[in-house]
Design a protein around this motif. Structure first.
Motif, PDB file in Angstrom:
ATOM      1  N   SER A 122      -2.174  -0.519  -7.547  1.00  0.00           N
ATOM      2  CA  SER A 122      -3.248  -0.690  -6.551  1.00  0.00           C
ATOM      3  C   SER A 122      -3.917  -2.059  -6.628  1.00  0.00           C
ATOM      4  O   SER A 122      -5.119  -2.197  -6.417  1.00  0.00           O
TER       5      SER A 122
ATOM      6  N   ASP B 190      -3.345  -4.245  -4.479  1.00  0.00           N
ATOM      7  CA  ASP B 190      -3.101  -4.650  -3.103  1.00  0.00           C
ATOM      8  C   ASP B 190      -3.785  -5.933  -2.638  1.00  0.00           C
ATOM      9  O   ASP B 190      -3.166  -6.976  -2.513  1.00  0.00           O
ATOM     10  N   ARG B 191      -5.067  -5.882  -2.320  1.00  0.00           N
ATOM     11  CA  ARG B 191      -5.717  -7.034  -1.690  1.00  0.00           C
ATOM     12  C   ARG B 191      -6.070  -8.136  -2.686  1.00  0.00           C
ATOM     13  O   ARG B 191      -6.478  -9.217  -2.283  1.00  0.00           O
TER      14      ARG B 191
ATOM     15  N   PRO C 243      -0.602  -6.072   2.766  1.00  0.00           N
ATOM     16  CA  PRO C 243      -0.534  -4.767   2.094  1.00  0.00           C
ATOM     17  C   PRO C 243       0.247  -3.712   2.886  1.00  0.00           C
ATOM     18  O   PRO C 243       0.650  -2.692   2.328  1.00  0.00           O
TER      19      PRO C 243
ATOM     20  N   GLY D  75       0.790  -1.218   0.000  1.00  0.00           N
ATOM     21  CA  GLY D  75       0.000   0.000   0.000  1.00  0.00           C
ATOM     22  C   GLY D  75       0.827   1.274   0.000  1.00  0.00           C
ATOM     23  O   GLY D  75       0.321   2.346  -0.368  1.00  0.00           O
TER      24      GLY D  75
ATOM     25  N   THR E  93      -6.960  -0.872  -2.728  1.00  0.00           N
ATOM     26  CA  THR E  93      -7.284  -1.673  -3.901  1.00  0.00           C
ATOM     27  C   THR E  93      -8.326  -0.967  -4.760  1.00  0.00           C
ATOM     28  O   THR E  93      -9.314  -0.440  -4.243  1.00  0.00           O
TER      29      THR E  93
ATOM     30  N   GLU F 169      -5.234   1.321   5.496  1.00  0.00           N
ATOM     31  CA  GLU F 169      -6.216   1.672   4.477  1.00  0.00           C
ATOM     32  C   GLU F 169      -6.197   0.648   3.345  1.00  0.00           C
ATOM     33  O   GLU F 169      -5.137   0.119   2.975  1.00  0.00           O
ATOM     34  N   ASN F 170      -7.350   0.381   2.779  1.00  0.00           N
ATOM     35  CA  ASN F 170      -7.460  -0.502   1.616  1.00  0.00           C
ATOM     36  C   ASN F 170      -7.419   0.356   0.348  1.00  0.00           C
ATOM     37  O   ASN F 170      -8.379   1.054   0.037  1.00  0.00           O
TER      38      ASN F 170
END
Length: 393
Positions: A340, A342-343, A349, A318, A356, A353-354
């Motif tokens: 991005s 990420d997930r 990550p 991230g 994705t 914060e997410n």
């Protein structure tokens, strides 16, 4: 403001699936994470992904270079404002070995360090990093920042069957651009690409990435075999050692050439333009040495009349996803945007914060100061292999 401490982490980020292309197969990635602490107590984070087959340094060399820190007396300087800090960081360099073949050697280490520094500075002054591009020339009060961006999807080269499964996912997820990895011997690229095109539809922008898989003598034939599927570019068709041969091939191709492994430093950019090697640059923060060198390459592409992609590297967490998001929201005209994942891809990550991207590859701008993310230090501890701390006196 001045730097008080650097903390360097060698981390191993496990991937949720094996990623394969013509140059490498990866189940995890060894990366650098850097924490920069200012004398105010403010901290910032950076990330770099060493790729020996791209810029020359492996994780051990990159970790050692960061322990040496930049070859610049300005490391110990104080800064009145962010403009002074950015000007100083633009002159930073990494101590490279005398036998380094290319000027990009050590770029991943430089990226991790520069990003951590800029994150800390911009957190301290309360401005998001998306305002950085305008700052490289003049400090403006309200730079134009896009509220959202749209990423492209990628189909890897694990097998023909898995490529088709991924194509279905690309269609269902609503991507407007898709990159397909080609050049793996077990896959018939022409057949696979035609099926992928039928699945994703005619409106999707489809491009290919050979990851140095071909010889110059095969490029024209291979590209023409695949061009009936409506591809819009071919990325790094030959090894860097053979890249000079693209000057003769390029006029014969019906699609643009993008350089990736051969585009890591301003010297590469000048050579590419002077020798007519490509139509597009693939700019990736880690392989290009950080945000400031990447912005320079972007401006060179614009000045040369070439296009550019803002790319990413497999296994970015991230931290780099946030950096890429800030830059993507602030610069133009980006031909293709990657990152991005990420997930979808990494098991750790590293940010709370997410980041994705959502349906169709869409993602919102980050408006918080600096990178605008909080590093999950418990997750960081889980993946740390070794670390080193150094106080700046």
């Amino acid at each position: 403001m001045r730097v008080a401490n650097w903390h360097i982490y060698h981390v191993r980020i496990p991937l949720k699936k094996t990623i394969r292309h013509a140059s490498h197969t990866r189940k995890a990635t060894d990366s650098l994470i850097v924490r920069c602490t200012l004398d105010t107590g403010q901290t910032g984070w950076g990330e770099g992904l060493p790729r020996e087959y791209v810029t020359g340094e492996n994780i051990d060399a990159a970790f050692a270079m960061l322990r040496e820190l930049p070859n610049s007396a300005t490391l110990h300087a104080s800064f009145e404002n962010e403009r002074e800090a950015v000007r100083t960081a633009s002159n930073w360099d990494i101590v490279r070995p005398s036998n380094a073949v290319r000027a990009c050697y050590g770029n991943s280490a430089r990226c991790a360090m520069e990003l951590a520094f800029l994150d800390a500075i911009f957190r301290e002054v309360g401005r998001p990093l998306s305002e950085l591009p305008a700052m490289t020339n003049s400090l403006v009060e309200h730079p134009k920042i896009r509220k959202r961006v749209r990423y492209s999807g990628a189909i890897t080269a694990e097998s023909a069957k898995k490529q088709l499964q991924q194509a279905v996912k690309m269609r269902l997820f609503g991507f407007h651009q898709v990159k397909v990895k080609v050049g793996v011997s077990e896959i018939d690229d022409a057949t696979s690409l035609k099926t992928i095109r039928r699945i994703v539809g005619r409106k999707v922008d489809l491009r290919i990435d050979a990851n140095e898989a071909w010889q110059c003598s095969d490029v024209v034939r291979n590209v023409e075999r695949l061009s009936s599927s409506g591809i819009t570019s071919v990325e790094q068709p030959v090894p860097h050692s053979d890249v000079v041969g693209l000057s003769k091939i390029r006029p014969q191709l019906s699609v643009p050439i993008m350089l990736d492994e051969s585009l890591c430093h301003r010297e590469d950019a000048v050579r590419a333009y002077n020798e007519g090697l490509c139509d597009l640059f693939n700019i990736r923060l880690s392989k290009c040495g950080g945000i400031l060198p990447s912005l320079e390459l972007k401006q060179m592409a614009v000045n040369f009349g070439l296009g550019f992609q803002l790319g990413c590297q497999v296994g970015e967490t991230g931290i780099l996803s946030a950096a890429g998001r800030h830059i993507a929201c602030a610069i133009e005209p980006i031909r293709y945007l990657e990152g991005s994942y990420d997930r979808f891809l990494v098991k750790e990550p590293l940010t709370k914060e997410n980041l994705t991207f959502g349906y169709g590859g869409r993602a919102r701008a980050i408006n918080r100061p600096g990178l605008g993310v909080i590093v999950d230090e418990a997750a960081l501890s889980r993946v740390t292999i070794r670390e080193h701390s150094q106080t700046v006196h």
